[in-house]
Design a protein around this motif. Structure first.
Motif, PDB file in Angstrom:
ATOM      1  N   ALA A 223       0.843  -1.194   0.000  1.00 25.93           N
ATOM      2  CA  ALA A 223       0.000   0.000   0.000  1.00 25.93           C
ATOM      3  C   ALA A 223       0.880   1.246   0.000  1.00 25.93           C
ATOM      4  N   CYS A 224       0.407   2.301  -0.664  1.00 23.91           N
ATOM      5  CA  CYS A 224       1.140   3.558  -0.681  1.00 23.91           C
ATOM      6  C   CYS A 224       0.142   4.715  -0.738  1.00 23.91           C
ATOM      7  N   TYR A 225       0.662   5.908  -0.598  1.00 23.27           N
ATOM      8  CA  TYR A 225      -0.169   7.108  -0.587  1.00 23.27           C
ATOM      9  C   TYR A 225       0.258   8.043  -1.706  1.00 23.27           C
ATOM     10  N   PHE A 226      -0.714   8.517  -2.489  1.00 22.58           N
ATOM     11  CA  PHE A 226      -0.432   9.521  -3.511  1.00 22.58           C
ATOM     12  C   PHE A 226      -1.003  10.856  -3.046  1.00 22.58           C
ATOM     13  N   PRO A 227      -0.184  11.911  -2.967  1.00 22.37           N
ATOM     14  CA  PRO A 227      -0.595  13.162  -2.329  1.00 22.37           C
ATOM     15  C   PRO A 227      -1.412  14.118  -3.203  1.00 22.37           C
ATOM     16  N   ALA A 228      -2.541  13.666  -3.692  1.00 24.39           N
ATOM     17  CA  ALA A 228      -3.409  14.555  -4.479  1.00 24.39           C
ATOM     18  C   ALA A 228      -3.855  15.755  -3.650  1.00 24.39           C
ATOM     19  N   TYR A 229      -4.166  15.510  -2.390  1.00 24.48           N
ATOM     20  CA  TYR A 229      -4.618  16.566  -1.481  1.00 24.48           C
ATOM     21  C   TYR A 229      -3.546  17.639  -1.329  1.00 24.48           C
ATOM     22  N   GLU A 230      -2.308  17.224  -1.103  1.00 19.59           N
ATOM     23  CA  GLU A 230      -1.215  18.159  -0.896  1.00 19.59           C
ATOM     24  C   GLU A 230      -0.852  18.893  -2.181  1.00 19.59           C
ATOM     25  N   LEU A 231      -0.991  18.220  -3.322  1.00 16.24           N
ATOM     26  CA  LEU A 231      -0.662  18.869  -4.591  1.00 16.24           C
ATOM     27  C   LEU A 231      -1.542  20.089  -4.843  1.00 16.24           C
ATOM     28  N   LEU A 232      -2.830  19.957  -4.526  1.00 17.69           N
ATOM     29  CA  LEU A 232      -3.725  21.085  -4.754  1.00 17.69           C
ATOM     30  C   LEU A 232      -3.576  22.150  -3.672  1.00 17.69           C
ATOM     31  N   LEU A 233      -3.577  21.724  -2.404  1.00 14.64           N
ATOM     32  CA  LEU A 233      -3.579  22.703  -1.319  1.00 14.64           C
ATOM     33  C   LEU A 233      -2.217  23.323  -1.052  1.00 14.64           C
ATOM     34  N   ASP A 234      -1.138  22.601  -1.364  1.00 17.47           N
ATOM     35  CA  ASP A 234       0.193  23.124  -1.048  1.00 17.47           C
ATOM     36  C   ASP A 234       0.972  23.582  -2.281  1.00 17.47           C
ATOM     37  N   GLU A 235       0.962  22.775  -3.335  1.00 19.07           N
ATOM     38  CA  GLU A 235       1.761  23.157  -4.495  1.00 19.07           C
ATOM     39  C   GLU A 235       1.037  24.164  -5.383  1.00 19.07           C
ATOM     40  N   LEU A 236      -0.227  23.930  -5.678  1.00 14.40           N
ATOM     41  CA  LEU A 236      -0.971  24.872  -6.515  1.00 14.40           C
ATOM     42  C   LEU A 236      -1.450  26.065  -5.685  1.00 14.40           C
ATOM     43  N   ARG A 237      -2.128  25.818  -4.598  1.00 17.67           N
ATOM     44  CA  ARG A 237      -2.460  26.806  -3.579  1.00 17.67           C
ATOM     45  C   ARG A 237      -2.870  28.174  -4.152  1.00 17.67           C
ATOM     46  N   ASP A 238      -3.897  28.173  -4.976  1.00 14.02           N
ATOM     47  CA  ASP A 238      -4.373  29.422  -5.558  1.00 14.02           C
ATOM     48  C   ASP A 238      -5.793  29.178  -6.065  1.00 14.02           C
ATOM     49  N   TYR A 239      -6.694  30.134  -5.821  1.00 13.24           N
ATOM     50  CA  TYR A 239      -8.082  29.920  -6.212  1.00 13.24           C
ATOM     51  C   TYR A 239      -8.279  29.821  -7.722  1.00 13.24           C
TER      52      TYR A 239
END
Length: 331
Positions: A223-239
């Protein structure tokens, strides 16, 4: 680390230990974000199965779906309810609802059997949790996949704890591995904000899910984790990377996150194949002013040959639907 050239913090994603191939069977289960991700691969005619119970948001309902796939007992009259002229179950999303009871039961059982068979040959499952908030039906004493517009008094709303999720998924993952020892599990957390839970309630929900996923990944080596949540909230981080409702990711954001998923979880050959299939699909959607023109007919026949060539090169894929899209334009 932020670069003065990028003006953003980048989320580092290491390559998967067991990269997937273009022709591997992949099951996507969970929130609408799973459908967005999996829908892209389906459009490319890859061997994927998308949400056999419809969109499911909470871990409990997703687990119930897997339990049913592991033991595909057909749905019967006792599982079906009617409201406002439509038939439904509390195991399925409203996208399955129908005004014909017989056709409804036939449809959900077909999806169940087809998906159960698919699970047994799948190389990977992508599981996307959306929220830890659940609605428990007071009379049936079960967490429902969808409330189907019943009154709020029908349910008790509660927040699943980390232990609630772990106690549910530990035995489930063991059973999945026993069924299919080579099965890979890729957990993701939907970046869609559930604003009806309130700003703080949404954060509590996401935090619970992140902690539960982290523990499951530590306990199961496949099992592993892919950071879709972090990609949007941290890397893109713009409305500007959100849709008009300011809650869902925009098409551009989804495409960016998907590209990161492909880069992390597929081998290099697959990436090139995806690009080739994407160009063929885009060509199949081209609509000229005059479909009967010699130029367009030449274009169509040329692309039918390209599809046939691709089919021979990639026998693990079924490009029938793509070919028919071009055939329908032949005059």
């Amino acid at each position: 680390m932020m670069s003065m050239n990028s003006f953003r913090t980048e989320v580092t994603i290491g390559p998967a230990e067991r990269p997937l191939r273009y022709d591997d069977a992949i099951l996507f289960m969970g929130s609408c974000f799973a459908s967005n991700m999996g829908g892209y691969f389906s459009d490319l005619s890859l061997n994927v199965m998308l949400n056999p119970f419809g969109v499911l948001y909470n871990p409990s309902s997703i687990a119930n779906g897997f339990e049913r796939l592991l033991n595909p007992e057909p749905y019967r009259d006792r599982d079906v309810f009617q409201r406002d002229g439509l038939y439904h179950t509390f195991f399925h999303h409203s996208s399955f609802n129908s005004d014909d009871k017989s056709e409804f039961i036939k449809g959900i059982n077909h999806s169940l059997q087809q998906s159960s068979d698919f699970l047994r040959k799948a190389k990977a499952i992508v599981i996307t949790f959306g929220t830890a908030w659940v609605y428990r039906h007071n009379e049936l004493d079960m967490v429902v996949a969808n409330c189907h517009k019943y009154s709020s008094g029908t349910f008790t709303r509660q927040l699943l704890s980390v232990n609630d999720v772990l106690s549910c998924y530990r035995p489930l993952l063991t059973r999945l591995r026993q069924l299919n020892p080579a099965l890979q599990l890729i957990f993701t957390l939907s970046p869609v904000r559930h604003w009806k839970d309130g700003a703080h309630g949404n954060q509590l929900s996401k935090a619970s899910l992140l902690l539960a996923i982290d523990q499951l990944v530590k306990e199961y080596d496949q099992a592993c984790y892919f950071p879709a949540y972090e990609l949007l909230l941290d890397e893109l981080r713009d409305y500007r990377f959100y849709a008009d409702d300011m809650l869902h990711p925009s098409k551009q954001a989804i495409a960016f996150i998907r590209s990161k998923f492909v880069e992390a979880h597929f081998d290099g050959d697959s990436t090139a194949i995806f690009d080739r299939l994407a160009k063929l699909r885009q060509a199949s959607q081209h609509r000229p002013f005059n479909r009967a023109s010699a130029a367009h007919q030449s274009f169509v026949r040329n692309h039918i040959q390209k599809v046939d060539t691709a089919q021979k090169q990639f026998p693990g894929l079924d490009l029938t639907v793509l070919r028919k899209a071009f055939e329908a334009q032949v005059h």
